[in-house]
Design an enzyme around this catalytic site. Sequence first.
Site, PDB file in Angstrom:
ATOM      1  N   ASP A  10       0.772  -3.241  -6.412  1.00  0.00           N
ATOM      2  CA  ASP A  10      -0.626  -3.804  -5.950  1.00  0.00           C
ATOM      3  C   ASP A  10      -0.348  -4.127  -4.389  1.00  0.00           C
ATOM      4  O   ASP A  10       0.924  -4.293  -3.844  1.00  0.00           O
ATOM      5  CB  ASP A  10      -1.264  -4.849  -6.722  1.00  0.00           C
ATOM      6  CG  ASP A  10      -2.588  -5.350  -6.039  1.00  0.00           C
ATOM      7  OD1 ASP A  10      -3.346  -4.538  -5.835  1.00  0.00           O
ATOM      8  OD2 ASP A  10      -2.400  -6.580  -5.781  1.00  0.00           O
ATOM      9  N   SER A  11      -1.159  -4.430  -3.488  1.00  0.00           N
ATOM     10  CA  SER A  11      -1.126  -4.725  -2.255  1.00  0.00           C
ATOM     11  C   SER A  11      -0.863  -6.405  -2.309  1.00  0.00           C
ATOM     12  O   SER A  11      -0.304  -6.848  -1.234  1.00  0.00           O
ATOM     13  CB  SER A  11      -2.410  -4.719  -1.588  1.00  0.00           C
ATOM     14  OG  SER A  11      -3.495  -5.625  -2.177  1.00  0.00           O
ATOM     15  N   TYR A  42      -4.986  -4.728   1.943  1.00  0.00           N
ATOM     16  CA  TYR A  42      -4.928  -3.406   2.328  1.00  0.00           C
ATOM     17  C   TYR A  42      -6.500  -2.599   2.547  1.00  0.00           C
ATOM     18  O   TYR A  42      -6.533  -1.654   3.416  1.00  0.00           O
ATOM     19  CB  TYR A  42      -4.531  -2.233   1.024  1.00  0.00           C
ATOM     20  CG  TYR A  42      -3.033  -2.414   1.022  1.00  0.00           C
ATOM     21  CD1 TYR A  42      -1.969  -2.986   1.637  1.00  0.00           C
ATOM     22  CD2 TYR A  42      -2.373  -1.431  -0.199  1.00  0.00           C
ATOM     23  CE1 TYR A  42      -0.592  -3.058   1.396  1.00  0.00           C
ATOM     24  CE2 TYR A  42      -1.318  -1.184  -0.127  1.00  0.00           C
ATOM     25  CZ  TYR A  42      -0.368  -2.165   0.645  1.00  0.00           C
ATOM     26  OH  TYR A  42       1.177  -1.977   0.330  1.00  0.00           O
ATOM     27  N   GLY A  43      -7.388  -3.437   2.180  1.00  0.00           N
ATOM     28  CA  GLY A  43      -8.880  -2.922   2.321  1.00  0.00           C
ATOM     29  C   GLY A  43      -9.164  -2.635   3.668  1.00  0.00           C
ATOM     30  O   GLY A  43      -9.988  -1.556   3.921  1.00  0.00           O
ATOM     31  N   CYS A  73      -4.244  -1.534  -8.188  1.00  0.00           N
ATOM     32  CA  CYS A  73      -4.854  -1.686  -6.687  1.00  0.00           C
ATOM     33  C   CYS A  73      -6.285  -0.658  -6.629  1.00  0.00           C
ATOM     34  O   CYS A  73      -6.077   0.414  -6.463  1.00  0.00           O
ATOM     35  CB  CYS A  73      -3.926  -1.685  -5.543  1.00  0.00           C
ATOM     36  SG  CYS A  73      -4.685  -1.918  -4.047  1.00  0.00           S
ATOM     37  N   ASN A  74      -7.202  -1.134  -6.403  1.00  0.00           N
ATOM     38  CA  ASN A  74      -8.499  -0.239  -6.242  1.00  0.00           C
ATOM     39  C   ASN A  74      -8.310   0.609  -5.068  1.00  0.00           C
ATOM     40  O   ASN A  74      -8.576   1.735  -4.883  1.00  0.00           O
ATOM     41  CB  ASN A  74      -9.777  -0.834  -6.311  1.00  0.00           C
ATOM     42  CG  ASN A  74      -9.848  -1.317  -7.427  1.00  0.00           C
ATOM     43  OD1 ASN A  74     -10.782  -0.472  -8.399  1.00  0.00           O
ATOM     44  ND2 ASN A  74      -9.585  -2.482  -8.135  1.00  0.00           N
ATOM     45  N   THR A  75      -8.009   0.015  -3.779  1.00  0.00           N
ATOM     46  CA  THR A  75      -7.908   0.603  -2.654  1.00  0.00           C
ATOM     47  C   THR A  75      -6.934   1.814  -2.477  1.00  0.00           C
ATOM     48  O   THR A  75      -6.908   2.804  -2.299  1.00  0.00           O
ATOM     49  CB  THR A  75      -7.478  -0.542  -1.421  1.00  0.00           C
ATOM     50  OG1 THR A  75      -8.681  -1.359  -1.329  1.00  0.00           O
ATOM     51  CG2 THR A  75      -7.519   0.133  -0.249  1.00  0.00           C
ATOM     52  N   GLU A 152      -4.765 -14.667  -2.320  1.00  0.00           N
ATOM     53  CA  GLU A 152      -3.366 -14.611  -2.011  1.00  0.00           C
ATOM     54  C   GLU A 152      -2.715 -15.937  -1.478  1.00  0.00           C
ATOM     55  O   GLU A 152      -1.760 -16.405  -1.586  1.00  0.00           O
ATOM     56  CB  GLU A 152      -3.131 -13.686  -0.662  1.00  0.00           C
ATOM     57  CG  GLU A 152      -3.418 -12.090  -1.202  1.00  0.00           C
ATOM     58  CD  GLU A 152      -2.305 -11.724  -2.182  1.00  0.00           C
ATOM     59  OE1 GLU A 152      -1.120 -11.991  -1.820  1.00  0.00           O
ATOM     60  OE2 GLU A 152      -2.407 -10.956  -2.983  1.00  0.00           O
ATOM     61  N   CYS A 184     -11.790  -4.823  -7.370  1.00  0.00           N
ATOM     62  CA  CYS A 184     -10.626  -5.230  -6.947  1.00  0.00           C
ATOM     63  C   CYS A 184      -9.798  -5.877  -8.003  1.00  0.00           C
ATOM     64  O   CYS A 184     -10.240  -6.913  -8.465  1.00  0.00           O
ATOM     65  CB  CYS A 184     -10.534  -6.093  -5.510  1.00  0.00           C
ATOM     66  SG  CYS A 184      -9.301  -6.591  -4.804  1.00  0.00           S
ATOM     67  N   THR A 185      -8.610  -5.685  -8.137  1.00  0.00           N
ATOM     68  CA  THR A 185      -7.700  -6.590  -9.182  1.00  0.00           C
ATOM     69  C   THR A 185      -7.481  -7.837  -8.750  1.00  0.00           C
ATOM     70  O   THR A 185      -7.305  -8.924  -9.601  1.00  0.00           O
ATOM     71  CB  THR A 185      -6.513  -5.846  -9.608  1.00  0.00           C
ATOM     72  OG1 THR A 185      -5.781  -5.525  -8.166  1.00  0.00           O
ATOM     73  CG2 THR A 185      -6.494  -4.514 -10.140  1.00  0.00           C
ATOM     74  N   HIS A 186      -7.773  -8.167  -7.591  1.00  0.00           N
ATOM     75  CA  HIS A 186      -7.786  -9.788  -7.143  1.00  0.00           C
ATOM     76  C   HIS A 186      -8.915 -10.631  -7.838  1.00  0.00           C
ATOM     77  O   HIS A 186      -8.974 -11.852  -8.013  1.00  0.00           O
ATOM     78  CB  HIS A 186      -7.599 -10.022  -5.580  1.00  0.00           C
ATOM     79  CG  HIS A 186      -6.485  -9.644  -4.943  1.00  0.00           C
ATOM     80  ND1 HIS A 186      -6.126  -8.352  -4.712  1.00  0.00           N
ATOM     81  CD2 HIS A 186      -5.567 -10.312  -4.451  1.00  0.00           C
ATOM     82  CE1 HIS A 186      -4.901  -8.399  -4.169  1.00  0.00           C
ATOM     83  NE2 HIS A 186      -4.698  -9.653  -3.936  1.00  0.00           N
TER      84      HIS A 186
END
Length: 267
Positions: A10-11, A42-43, A73-75, A152, A184-186
């Site tokens: 993931d980012s 990353y988005g 990570c979706n992006t 983050e 978004c996994t966040h």
Amino acid sequence: MNNQPIGFLDSGVGGLTVVKESLKQLPNETVYYVGDTKRCPYGSRPVEEIREFTWEMVEFLVKKGVKMIVIACNTATAVTLEEIKKTLKIPVIGVIIPGSIAALRVTQTQRIGVIGTEGTIHSGQYPKAILSKYKNANVFGLACPKFVPLVESGEYRSEKAREVVEETLKEMTEHNIDTLVMGCTHYPLLKPLIQDAMGESVTLVNPGSETVSEASMLLDYYEIPAEQNTDQMQHRFYTTGEVETFREISSSWLPLDDIHIEHIDLG
């Protein structure tokens, strides 16, 4: 049987929400996780940078001997999934298709919202996936660039986070949706705040849960599940950023007593 680890990338720390589901659904599997927290988010990055960074994480995990890679990570999924699947000889899955299927399964009105990073929303991958399975669905996307930094930085439980989430989601509440994909996994770390902002009538979809279910099926299909109660299991977490920040978030989110975390440099 195959006791090699499953690789997650993931980012940043968002993919830990997918790891949490893996620990629940696949308790015999060893997790190797890479979070590129130094270069997160990353988005808003150019596509070529996202591709380059994702491949660096993939190559790192392949060298560690993983038997499967989950792009948590979706992006990164939107940009790189297909080329990585075609290149590697091990199974590779992303989070967009599972999340889309889950949304269609729970919606009653076929009015579905998707929130994500700018990269995920601008890629159009969620509407494409949803409409390919049900062409009469109505899909509404909204980029939420302020959400990832809240997670983050560890501020995802703060009053500031509540204010940011409410202000950002005002636009989405106008679409009269009954289902919202946290693309978004966040975002599952912000789930209580997102639910409050959208109201109890809106069902939130966490693609991470569905992604791990797909991983479970692939493990059986390729006949590579781990043995039960293996003594060799040792989860490992790698971050390109600060170890202590990563440890604070992962310790509060994952049901693990001893979390092995290493700093790494990529690129």
